[in-house]
Design a protein around this motif. Structure first.
Motif, PDB file in Angstrom:
ATOM      1  N   LYS A 102       0.840  -1.209   0.000  1.00 28.90           N
ATOM      2  CA  LYS A 102       0.000   0.000   0.000  1.00 28.90           C
ATOM      3  C   LYS A 102       0.873   1.256   0.000  1.00 28.90           C
ATOM      4  O   LYS A 102       1.641   1.477   0.936  1.00 28.90           O
ATOM      5  CB  LYS A 102      -0.932  -0.002   1.211  1.00 28.90           C
ATOM      6  CG  LYS A 102      -1.895  -1.186   1.173  1.00 28.90           C
ATOM      7  CD  LYS A 102      -2.798  -1.226   2.377  1.00 28.90           C
ATOM      8  CE  LYS A 102      -4.018  -0.362   2.189  1.00 28.90           C
ATOM      9  NZ  LYS A 102      -4.935  -0.890   1.180  1.00 28.90           N
ATOM     10  N   THR A 125      -2.027   5.410  -4.312  1.00 34.53           N
ATOM     11  CA  THR A 125      -2.783   6.586  -3.885  1.00 34.53           C
ATOM     12  C   THR A 125      -1.875   7.792  -4.011  1.00 34.53           C
ATOM     13  O   THR A 125      -0.670   7.701  -3.772  1.00 34.53           O
ATOM     14  CB  THR A 125      -3.242   6.388  -2.418  1.00 34.53           C
ATOM     15  OG1 THR A 125      -3.997   5.182  -2.337  1.00 34.53           O
ATOM     16  CG2 THR A 125      -4.121   7.537  -1.946  1.00 34.53           C
ATOM     17  N   SER A 181     -12.483   8.055   0.843  1.00 35.21           N
ATOM     18  CA  SER A 181     -12.004   7.504  -0.427  1.00 35.21           C
ATOM     19  C   SER A 181     -13.159   7.215  -1.380  1.00 35.21           C
ATOM     20  O   SER A 181     -12.993   7.261  -2.587  1.00 35.21           O
ATOM     21  CB  SER A 181     -11.213   6.222  -0.176  1.00 35.21           C
ATOM     22  OG  SER A 181     -12.030   5.245   0.420  1.00 35.21           O
ATOM     23  N   SER A 216     -13.684  10.288  -3.335  1.00 31.60           N
ATOM     24  CA  SER A 216     -12.585  10.807  -4.138  1.00 31.60           C
ATOM     25  C   SER A 216     -12.687  10.293  -5.567  1.00 31.60           C
ATOM     26  O   SER A 216     -13.071   9.159  -5.803  1.00 31.60           O
ATOM     27  CB  SER A 216     -11.246  10.351  -3.556  1.00 31.60           C
ATOM     28  OG  SER A 216     -11.075  10.892  -2.277  1.00 31.60           O
ATOM     29  N   VAL A 265      -6.752  12.947  -1.105  1.00 29.46           N
ATOM     30  CA  VAL A 265      -6.024  11.933  -1.874  1.00 29.46           C
ATOM     31  C   VAL A 265      -6.891  11.365  -2.996  1.00 29.46           C
ATOM     32  O   VAL A 265      -8.118  11.383  -2.918  1.00 29.46           O
ATOM     33  CB  VAL A 265      -5.506  10.776  -0.977  1.00 29.46           C
ATOM     34  CG1 VAL A 265      -4.512  11.301   0.044  1.00 29.46           C
ATOM     35  CG2 VAL A 265      -6.656  10.040  -0.307  1.00 29.46           C
ATOM     36  N   ARG A 284     -10.091   1.081   3.883  1.00 33.20           N
ATOM     37  CA  ARG A 284     -10.073   2.177   2.919  1.00 33.20           C
ATOM     38  C   ARG A 284     -10.041   3.489   3.665  1.00 33.20           C
ATOM     39  O   ARG A 284     -10.563   3.611   4.768  1.00 33.20           O
ATOM     40  CB  ARG A 284     -11.326   2.114   2.031  1.00 33.20           C
ATOM     41  CG  ARG A 284     -11.168   1.116   0.903  1.00 33.20           C
ATOM     42  CD  ARG A 284     -12.475   0.974   0.177  1.00 33.20           C
ATOM     43  NE  ARG A 284     -12.736   2.126  -0.687  1.00 33.20           N
ATOM     44  CZ  ARG A 284     -12.265   2.247  -1.911  1.00 33.20           C
ATOM     45  NH1 ARG A 284     -11.467   1.329  -2.419  1.00 33.20           N
ATOM     46  NH2 ARG A 284     -12.575   3.286  -2.649  1.00 33.20           N
ATOM     47  N   LEU A 297       1.387   5.503  -0.744  1.00 34.63           N
ATOM     48  CA  LEU A 297       0.908   6.874  -0.958  1.00 34.63           C
ATOM     49  C   LEU A 297       2.054   7.680  -1.545  1.00 34.63           C
ATOM     50  O   LEU A 297       3.146   7.727  -0.970  1.00 34.63           O
ATOM     51  CB  LEU A 297       0.467   7.507   0.366  1.00 34.63           C
ATOM     52  CG  LEU A 297       0.146   9.013   0.312  1.00 34.63           C
ATOM     53  CD1 LEU A 297      -1.111   9.281  -0.517  1.00 34.63           C
ATOM     54  CD2 LEU A 297      -0.008   9.591   1.713  1.00 34.63           C
ATOM     55  N   HIS A 313      -7.281   7.872  -5.506  1.00 37.33           N
ATOM     56  CA  HIS A 313      -6.898   6.466  -5.571  1.00 37.33           C
ATOM     57  C   HIS A 313      -6.885   6.006  -7.016  1.00 37.33           C
ATOM     58  O   HIS A 313      -7.785   6.335  -7.780  1.00 37.33           O
ATOM     59  CB  HIS A 313      -7.892   5.601  -4.797  1.00 37.33           C
ATOM     60  CG  HIS A 313      -7.994   5.972  -3.361  1.00 37.33           C
ATOM     61  ND1 HIS A 313      -7.109   5.512  -2.410  1.00 37.33           N
ATOM     62  CD2 HIS A 313      -8.841   6.803  -2.717  1.00 37.33           C
ATOM     63  CE1 HIS A 313      -7.434   6.040  -1.243  1.00 37.33           C
ATOM     64  NE2 HIS A 313      -8.474   6.822  -1.398  1.00 37.33           N
ATOM     65  N   SER A 373      -6.587  13.085   4.190  1.00 37.57           N
ATOM     66  CA  SER A 373      -7.395  11.956   3.709  1.00 37.57           C
ATOM     67  C   SER A 373      -8.508  12.422   2.769  1.00 37.57           C
ATOM     68  O   SER A 373      -8.994  11.644   1.957  1.00 37.57           O
ATOM     69  CB  SER A 373      -7.998  11.192   4.894  1.00 37.57           C
ATOM     70  OG  SER A 373      -8.740  12.076   5.702  1.00 37.57           O
TER      71      SER A 373
END
Ligand SMILES: Nc1ncnc2c1ncn2[C@@H]1O[C@H](COP(=O)(O)OP(=O)(O)O)[C@@H](O)[C@H]1O
Ligand SMILES: [Mg+2]
Length: 288
Positions: free
Chosen positions: A32, A82, A272, A275, A73, A268, A34, A75, A70
């Motif tokens: 995962k 992300t 998200s 987004s 961002v 998640r 970012l 995805h 948060s």
């Protein structure tokens, strides 16, 4: 959880290419990731297929505390990563931050609530040693990765960078570490590339990654397709080299001297669902 910043005050040395190539390769492996685009020029954002002018909520808003990171961002289910995108507004953050308390740690504070959701946070820095870079250094809990272009005078720029790192250590963040230097744009046809590589290794020894990134046209083309090399041309020399680099980073991070990367499955991110997806690229392989 690891947080790395990609720094070098010189532009065009491969910071953005390295951040997104490593990020996409980690993402491809189910890790995962970012990517934080901390450069007002927003190259990482556009290299991942996002038009920076379309970003209404991004790193700027998180940095000045207008919104939780948060909420900012994006995805990418296809690229499995992300992005905290940049936008031209980020240039203004440099100025707005000056009057803030603890202005050097604004990014660290903004990213803290996200840390449990990711295995790797990769921060792409602007080509300067200003407040945005200092914020990135303070947030880089696991160290900095310094791309070094194999060209004349590479060492001169590095000594200035090392002084800046030392200043940040003595005034703000004593634990700031160099995770490694990465030789980029190595051209095996020139003697200069070899000389520079030997010189950097001679000077910095073990902190230089074994992997060398060759100069490769596929790496230069990928941004115009809005794709990282792992998706655009995974089997090109550049794609192979960044895969090897990713393995070297993972191996080092798992070594007993360092803490191994956490692979827990986070929920998640809040927000998200609302987004926008990152880019609207279809599949993964776009030629080689
Ligand atoms: N190994 C490479 N071979 C060929 N072109 C490269 C390579 N690495 C980066 N580039 C290209 O060189 C330019 C500068 O790289 P970039 O990663 O944006 O540097 P920085 O972020 O340090 O300014 C970009 O156009 C990029 O596509
Ligand atoms: Mg860049």
């Amino acid at each position: 959880m690891r947080t790395y910043a990609f720094v070098n005050q010189k532009g065009g040395v491969g910071k953005t290419t390295t951040a997104i190539s490593l990020g996409a390769e980690l993402g491809r492996r189910g890790i995962k990731v970012l990517i934080v685009d901390c450069d007002p020029q927003a190259n990482a954002t556009s290299c991942l297929g996002i038009e920076p002018g379309s970003v209404t909520e991004g790193a700027y808003d998180a940095l000045i505390g207008r919104l939780p990171a948060s909420d900012c961002v994006l995805h990418s289910p296809n690229l499995k990563l992300t992005l905290l995108p940049s936008s031209p507004a980020l240039a203004g953050a440099q100025i707005e931050l000056v009057s803030m308390a603890e202005r050097e740690s604004a990014l660290q504070r903004a990213l803290r609530p996200l840390s449990g959701h990711f295995d790797y946070i990769l921060i792409d820095c602007p080509p300067s040693l200003g407040l945005l870079t200092v914020n990135s250094l303070v947030a880089a809990a696991s160290g900095v990765i310094i791309p070094v272009q194999c060209e004349y005078l590479a060492l001169e720029g590095l000594s200035q960078l090392m002084q800046t790192l030392q200043r940040v250590r003595s005034s703000l963040f004593p634990a700031l570490a160099v995770r490694g230097m990465l030789l980029t744009m190595y051209d095996s046809r020139t003697r200069l590339s070899k000389e520079v590589a030997d010189e950097v290794r001679g000077h910095f020894g073990d902190i230089v990654f074994k992997t060398v990134i060759p100069r490769n046209v596929r790496l230069a083309e990928a941004p115009s397709h809005g794709l990282p090399i792992a998706a655009y041309a995974p089997n090109s020399p550049g794609g192979i080299a960044y895969r090897e680099f990713t393995e070297e980073v993972l191996e080092g991070d798992a070594a007993p001297t360092g803490k191994s990367a956490v692979r827990e499955r986070a929920n998640r991110l809040p927000g998200s669902e609302t987004s926008a997806p990152l880019g609207d690229r279809d599949g993964v392989s776009h030629g080689a």
